[in-house]
Design a protein around this motif. Structure first.
Motif, PDB file in Angstrom:
ATOM      1  N   PHE A 221       0.832  -1.303   0.093  1.00 40.84           N
ATOM      2  CA  PHE A 221      -0.172  -0.037   0.047  1.00 40.84           C
ATOM      3  C   PHE A 221       0.904   1.249   0.032  1.00 40.84           C
ATOM      4  CE2 PHE A 221      -3.731  -2.295   0.680  1.00 40.84           C
ATOM      5  CZ  PHE A 221      -5.000  -1.418   0.542  1.00 40.84           C
ATOM      6  N   ASP A 222       0.310   2.172  -0.486  1.00 39.23           N
ATOM      7  CA  ASP A 222       0.922   3.718  -0.667  1.00 39.23           C
ATOM      8  C   ASP A 222      -0.106   4.617  -1.000  1.00 39.23           C
ATOM      9  OD1 ASP A 222       3.053   5.540  -0.221  1.00 39.23           O
ATOM     10  OD2 ASP A 222       3.431   5.609  -2.569  1.00 39.23           O
ATOM     11  N   ARG A 223      -0.277   5.668  -0.115  1.00 39.68           N
ATOM     12  CA  ARG A 223      -1.208   6.701  -0.241  1.00 39.68           C
ATOM     13  C   ARG A 223      -2.630   6.212  -0.667  1.00 39.68           C
ATOM     14  NH1 ARG A 223       2.550  10.580  -4.213  1.00 39.68           N
ATOM     15  NH2 ARG A 223       4.239  10.775  -2.887  1.00 39.68           N
ATOM     16  N   GLY A 224      -2.942   5.126   0.361  1.00 42.50           N
ATOM     17  CA  GLY A 224      -4.324   4.842   0.332  1.00 42.50           C
ATOM     18  C   GLY A 224      -4.780   3.744  -0.473  1.00 42.50           C
ATOM     19  N   ARG A 225      -3.651   3.112  -1.494  1.00 43.08           N
ATOM     20  CA  ARG A 225      -4.282   2.081  -2.316  1.00 43.08           C
ATOM     21  C   ARG A 225      -2.995   1.086  -2.709  1.00 43.08           C
ATOM     22  NH1 ARG A 225      -5.202   4.838  -8.054  1.00 43.08           N
ATOM     23  NH2 ARG A 225      -6.644   6.085  -6.933  1.00 43.08           N
ATOM     24  N   PRO A 226      -3.407   0.023  -3.221  1.00 41.53           N
ATOM     25  CA  PRO A 226      -2.440  -0.988  -3.655  1.00 41.53           C
ATOM     26  C   PRO A 226      -1.671  -0.401  -4.625  1.00 41.53           C
ATOM     27  CG  PRO A 226      -4.393  -1.838  -4.113  1.00 41.53           C
ATOM     28  CD  PRO A 226      -4.782  -0.545  -3.463  1.00 41.53           C
ATOM     29  N   ILE A 227      -0.243  -0.606  -4.830  1.00 43.79           N
ATOM     30  CA  ILE A 227       0.725  -0.328  -5.780  1.00 43.79           C
ATOM     31  C   ILE A 227       1.129  -1.506  -6.527  1.00 43.79           C
ATOM     32  CG2 ILE A 227       0.873   2.199  -4.968  1.00 43.79           C
ATOM     33  CD1 ILE A 227       3.790   1.343  -3.886  1.00 43.79           C
ATOM     34  N   ALA A 228       1.420  -2.563  -5.608  1.00 38.60           N
ATOM     35  CA  ALA A 228       2.005  -3.670  -6.102  1.00 38.60           C
ATOM     36  C   ALA A 228       1.471  -4.891  -5.373  1.00 38.60           C
ATOM     37  CB  ALA A 228       3.600  -3.595  -5.942  1.00 38.60           C
ATOM     38  N   SER A 229       1.682  -6.029  -5.843  1.00 36.91           N
ATOM     39  CA  SER A 229       1.335  -7.483  -5.509  1.00 36.91           C
ATOM     40  C   SER A 229       1.928  -8.381  -6.045  1.00 36.91           C
ATOM     41  CB  SER A 229      -0.416  -7.409  -5.357  1.00 36.91           C
ATOM     42  OG  SER A 229      -0.918  -7.720  -6.561  1.00 36.91           O
ATOM     43  N   GLY A 230       2.070  -9.557  -5.557  1.00 33.77           N
ATOM     44  CA  GLY A 230       2.907 -10.777  -5.803  1.00 33.77           C
ATOM     45  C   GLY A 230       3.358 -11.594  -4.741  1.00 33.77           C
ATOM     46  N   THR A 231       4.589 -12.461  -5.184  1.00 34.78           N
ATOM     47  CA  THR A 231       5.363 -13.166  -4.177  1.00 34.78           C
ATOM     48  C   THR A 231       6.302 -11.960  -3.566  1.00 34.78           C
ATOM     49  OG1 THR A 231       7.203 -13.542  -5.697  1.00 34.78           O
ATOM     50  CG2 THR A 231       5.186 -14.909  -5.773  1.00 34.78           C
ATOM     51  N   PRO A 232       6.824 -12.523  -2.377  1.00 36.21           N
ATOM     52  CA  PRO A 232       7.804 -11.638  -1.866  1.00 36.21           C
ATOM     53  C   PRO A 232       8.962 -11.120  -2.568  1.00 36.21           C
ATOM     54  CG  PRO A 232       7.166 -13.283  -0.291  1.00 36.21           C
ATOM     55  CD  PRO A 232       6.362 -13.702  -1.594  1.00 36.21           C
ATOM     56  N   ALA A 233       9.350 -12.144  -3.473  1.00 35.43           N
ATOM     57  CA  ALA A 233      10.405 -11.976  -4.600  1.00 35.43           C
ATOM     58  C   ALA A 233      10.076 -10.670  -5.649  1.00 35.43           C
ATOM     59  CB  ALA A 233      10.984 -13.173  -5.077  1.00 35.43           C
ATOM     60  N   GLU A 234       8.936 -10.959  -6.001  1.00 39.48           N
ATOM     61  CA  GLU A 234       8.476  -9.946  -7.138  1.00 39.48           C
ATOM     62  C   GLU A 234       8.145  -8.636  -6.370  1.00 39.48           C
ATOM     63  OE1 GLU A 234       5.873 -13.228  -9.762  1.00 39.48           O
ATOM     64  OE2 GLU A 234       4.832 -12.212  -8.106  1.00 39.48           O
ATOM     65  N   VAL A 235       7.737  -8.608  -5.332  1.00 38.54           N
ATOM     66  CA  VAL A 235       7.474  -7.149  -4.833  1.00 38.54           C
ATOM     67  C   VAL A 235       8.953  -6.511  -4.341  1.00 38.54           C
ATOM     68  CG1 VAL A 235       6.555  -6.153  -2.577  1.00 38.54           C
ATOM     69  CG2 VAL A 235       5.027  -7.830  -3.826  1.00 38.54           C
ATOM     70  N   GLN A 236       9.584  -7.341  -3.889  1.00 35.22           N
ATOM     71  CA  GLN A 236      11.084  -6.813  -3.567  1.00 35.22           C
ATOM     72  C   GLN A 236      11.785  -6.119  -4.471  1.00 35.22           C
ATOM     73  OE1 GLN A 236      12.708 -10.188  -1.312  1.00 35.22           O
ATOM     74  NE2 GLN A 236      13.270  -8.765   0.359  1.00 35.22           N
ATOM     75  N   ALA A 237      11.447  -6.660  -5.991  1.00 31.87           N
ATOM     76  CA  ALA A 237      12.112  -6.454  -7.211  1.00 31.87           C
ATOM     77  C   ALA A 237      11.170  -5.182  -7.822  1.00 31.87           C
ATOM     78  CB  ALA A 237      12.256  -7.343  -8.103  1.00 31.87           C
ATOM     79  N   ASP A 238      10.447  -4.642  -7.366  1.00 31.34           N
ATOM     80  CA  ASP A 238       9.267  -3.915  -7.960  1.00 31.34           C
ATOM     81  C   ASP A 238       9.864  -2.288  -7.754  1.00 31.34           C
ATOM     82  OD1 ASP A 238       7.140  -2.185  -8.755  1.00 31.34           O
ATOM     83  OD2 ASP A 238       5.851  -3.771  -8.863  1.00 31.34           O
ATOM     84  N   PRO A 239      10.004  -1.651  -8.739  1.00 34.61           N
ATOM     85  CA  PRO A 239      10.626  -0.102  -8.412  1.00 34.61           C
ATOM     86  C   PRO A 239       9.556   0.750  -7.898  1.00 34.61           C
ATOM     87  CG  PRO A 239      10.153  -0.620 -10.726  1.00 34.61           C
ATOM     88  CD  PRO A 239      10.157  -2.049 -10.418  1.00 34.61           C
TER      89      PRO A 239
END
Length: 248
Positions: A221-239
């Motif tokens: 979440f950021d600023r009230g909404r989801p900005i990314a989702s996925g496996t832990p590895a996918e999320v860690q790599a998301d800019p």
């Protein structure tokens, strides 16, 4: 209809404002059934307000919440518990002057207030409370008043109260907050055991090491909404996640 449609917890276009502050902003989230889901995000990103809308603690301004494909947007918190969704809170919600066992008996919401105050519980319910205390590792404290427990023990006690309602989905709001590393490992192992038995978990947590080792699916979440989702590895790599946390 898919399994996810009928068995999972979902929010669609959920929004909630407080004055001029939009705490939750058109948030759509579908949690993966049978898995350990996590919600992370910077302070003030709307995680707890989102949970409060999902669990009936506050009414969203717009949007829809569904459980097993049925809308629960305007259901009361007690009704949502009876439907199979249990939740803990950042600040432990326990009864400090009640004993450990009494605290576990109170959340059994299908009892009337008179029954709760009269402490008239059937033997099966009391035995179930004792079994949960054993599993949580605090059965030796059964007769101790909750106010005399350590903070970590109070966290376990609150979790026991949640589990007494036999929820299919368990939401934990910062279970590792203020807890020592040894107890964090204990809680993590317990969550994994309960998940293996078929319970879906949604964990809101700032402890990134715990989130990344425990979770199957992460929502950021950021600023009230989801900005990314996925496996832990996918999320860690998301800019987008790096930008939200680091401003880069």
């Amino acid at each position: 209809m898919t399994t996810e449609d009928t068995s999972s917890l979902a929010a669609e276009s959920l929004s909630k404002s407080f004055g001029g502050v939009r705490a939750v902003d058109d948030a759509t989230v579908r949690f993966v059934p049978g898995k350990i889901n996590a919600i992370i995000g910077p302070n003030g990103s709307g995680k707890t307000t989102f949970l409060n809308c999902v669990t009936g603690m506050i009414r969203p301004d717009s949007g829809r919440v569904s459980l097993r494909g049925k809308e629960i947007t305007r259901a009361s918190p007690d009704r949502i518990v009876r439907l199979g969704l249990g939740r803990s809170f950042q600040a432990c919600r326990i009864f400090p002057r009640m004993t450990v066992t009494e605290n576990l008996l109170v959340p059994v919401r299908n009892r009337s207030v008179r029954t709760l105050l009269g402490k008239a519980h059937d033997d099966a319910t009391v035995r179930r409370a004792q079994l949960w205390l054993q599993r949580l590792g605090i059965d030796h404290l059964h007769g101790v008043e909750a106010r005399d427990l350590s903070f970590g023990q109070q966290k376990l006690l609150e979790l026991g109260g949640v589990l007494m309602s036999e929820p299919e989905i368990v939401i934990l709001d910062e279970p590792a907050g203020g807890v020592n590393p040894s107890l964090i490992r204990w809680i993590s192992a317990l969550i994994q055991e309960l998940n293996a038995e078929g319970r879906t978990f949604v964990v809101v947590e700032h402890n990134m090491e715990l989130v990344m080792t425990l979770s199957d699916h992460v929502v950021v979440f950021d600023r009230g909404r989801p900005i990314a989702s996925g496996t832990p590895a996918e999320v860690q790599a998301d800019p987008r996640v790096l930008e939200a946390y680091l401003g880069v």
